[in-house]
Design a protein around this motif. Structure first.
Motif, PDB file in Angstrom:
ATOM      1  N   ARG B  23      15.639 -19.497  33.108  1.00 36.99           N
ATOM      2  CA  ARG B  23      15.115 -18.615  32.083  1.00 36.99           C
ATOM      3  C   ARG B  23      16.229 -18.304  31.077  1.00 36.99           C
ATOM      4  N   THR B  24      16.168 -18.887  29.897  1.00 32.87           N
ATOM      5  CA  THR B  24      17.202 -18.604  28.892  1.00 32.87           C
ATOM      6  C   THR B  24      16.624 -17.732  27.778  1.00 32.87           C
ATOM      7  N   ASP B  25      15.354 -17.338  27.931  1.00 34.54           N
ATOM      8  CA  ASP B  25      14.688 -16.538  26.898  1.00 34.54           C
ATOM      9  C   ASP B  25      14.625 -15.061  27.265  1.00 34.54           C
ATOM     10  N   GLY B  27      16.780 -12.191  29.602  1.00 32.49           N
ATOM     11  CA  GLY B  27      17.940 -11.920  30.449  1.00 32.49           C
ATOM     12  C   GLY B  27      17.685 -10.971  31.599  1.00 32.49           C
TER      13      GLY B  27
ATOM     14  N   ARG C  37      21.436 -15.301  28.666  1.00 36.49           N
ATOM     15  CA  ARG C  37      20.477 -15.740  27.645  1.00 36.49           C
ATOM     16  C   ARG C  37      21.142 -16.667  26.653  1.00 36.49           C
ATOM     17  N   ASP C  38      20.343 -17.572  26.124  1.00 35.51           N
ATOM     18  CA  ASP C  38      20.846 -18.366  25.020  1.00 35.51           C
ATOM     19  C   ASP C  38      20.794 -17.487  23.769  1.00 35.51           C
ATOM     20  N   ARG C  86      26.791 -20.256  32.274  1.00 33.92           N
ATOM     21  CA  ARG C  86      26.068 -20.931  31.184  1.00 33.92           C
ATOM     22  C   ARG C  86      24.653 -20.374  31.069  1.00 33.92           C
ATOM     23  N   PRO C  87      23.987 -20.618  29.931  1.00 38.12           N
ATOM     24  CA  PRO C  87      22.634 -20.092  29.755  1.00 38.12           C
ATOM     25  C   PRO C  87      21.728 -20.449  30.941  1.00 38.12           C
ATOM     26  N   GLY C  88      20.999 -19.463  31.413  1.00 37.17           N
ATOM     27  CA  GLY C  88      20.120 -19.647  32.572  1.00 37.17           C
ATOM     28  C   GLY C  88      20.788 -19.266  33.888  1.00 37.17           C
ATOM     29  N   ASP C  89      22.130 -19.193  33.894  1.00 33.13           N
ATOM     30  CA  ASP C  89      22.827 -18.786  35.129  1.00 33.13           C
ATOM     31  C   ASP C  89      22.583 -17.301  35.413  1.00 33.13           C
TER      32      ASP C  89
END
Lengths: 82, 147, 147, 82
Positions: B23-25, B27, C37-38, C86-89
């Motif tokens: 999930r990068t969208d 947090g 989050r990205d 990194r994003p998603g971690d």
């Protein structure tokens, strides 16, 4: 004809989970009065309306709601989910 | 957005992991899990959960859709069991994902408050002393008033 | 009651499952997970989390002990990573177990509010445009005032 | 002798994570004044105390706190955990 469903202790007191009822009751309260006058088990189940909830066609409502066009009425105690 | 009503157990760890993975969208991920507690007075043999098939799914989907209009949610998961459960068994879970931790927390609390007294489930407890329907709590009804 | 500060990833699903399993003393389990989050403006290459070894463990244990005096908690878990992510971690997780859902929710929110601005971690983001320390948010400082 | 630790951009501006300082400063603020007068990089790091936090022996405190008996002082920006 209308489907009437009972859940939890309402179902236990009436003794069946579901029945079809021929009625010309205008509101839920009128239907409850008809059912109460049928037999003691109905009178026992509907003794205290404050302890009951009603759903028409699977939407919660109150005892004053009109029955016109309704296909399914359900009576049950307050929910205890979660 | 997933709503599941089922008799079988669910795998909380796997569900939580899948919900939060990649999930990068969003947090912030919050989960709530309800577990069958043992009773102090008289040991609980089992809990029976009755529900209203059809209305249950409608009510849960409605609650979920309502939550999405109130908070910035990227995903929601609701799983609720019915049937026979024993102490330690997981009854249900909700999960929320949001860019903001406040939204994720509030939405999960909102879902739980509605599940408690607006989703058509009824619990009955069986102990050595017999069977008894669990009474609804006035505090659960009150909890709804804040939303 | 467990507090862990580590560079290695943690297995959120397995931790959540282990935390909630076999619990007959507490019907309510809440977890919060923070995920990298990205960024919308410029894709995030990595996040570096610095911490203050020694003080971090002290601060987290202190926050956890404080939560236990305020709410009826049967268990608490705090895991926080440092190093490169990194994003998603998953950055961190907290979990709370209580007989009451309100306690489980409030304690998890309390732990998060304190982790945000009272635990000695600092985040730096690296994007295509360079590196930058993440600024603290006034809303995070404000969030503490409700406890 | 007192251990002085720097974190995040304070560490970057000063260029080292840790040093031992011989001081007779009575308070944190006095120690900051001593450090500032040393070199530009310290002056740059301690330019705006409102943007800094301080811990004595790993407990958050403020810049008026006395240094007597303290073994470890740490300076850093507001935390951004979670």
């Amino acid at each position: 004809m209308i489907d009437v469903l009972y859940f939890a202790w309402v179902r236990e007191r009436i003794g069946i989970p579901k029945e079809q009822v021929q009625t010309s009751a205008a509101t839920v309260a009128d239907l409850v009065d008809e059912l109460r006058s049928r037999e003691d088990r109905y009178a026992a189940a509907f003794e205290d309306l404050a302890a009951l909830r009603v759903a028409l066609d699977q939407e919660l409502t109150d005892f004053n709601a009109p029955l016109e066009g309704v296909r399914e009425v359900a009576f049950f105690p307050p929910m205890t989910g979660g | 957005m997933t709503v599941r009503v089922q008799e079988n157990p669910f795998d909380f760890g796997a569900e939580a992991q899948a919900f939060a993975t990649g999930r990068t969208d969003a947090g912030a991920v919050v989960t709530f899990t309800g577990i069958v507690r043992d009773l102090v007075q008289s040991p609980l043999h089992e809990m029976m959960i009755e529900h209203y098939p059809g209305m249950t799914e409608r009510a849960l989907s409605g609650i979920e859709a309502d939550a999405r209009t109130r908070w910035d949610l990227r995903d929601v998961l609701i799983i609720h069991r019915h049937g026979i459960l024993r102490p330690g068994d997981m009854i249900m879970m909700v999960a929320t994902a949001s860019p903001h931790r406040k939204d994720a927390f509030e939405a999960a609390e909102f879902l739980m408050d509605f599940l408690k007294s607006r989703a058509p489930f009824w619990k009955k407890e069986r102990t050595g002393e017999g069977e008894e329907w669990v009474a609804s709590k006035s505090e659960d009804e009150y909890a709804l008033s804040r939303w």
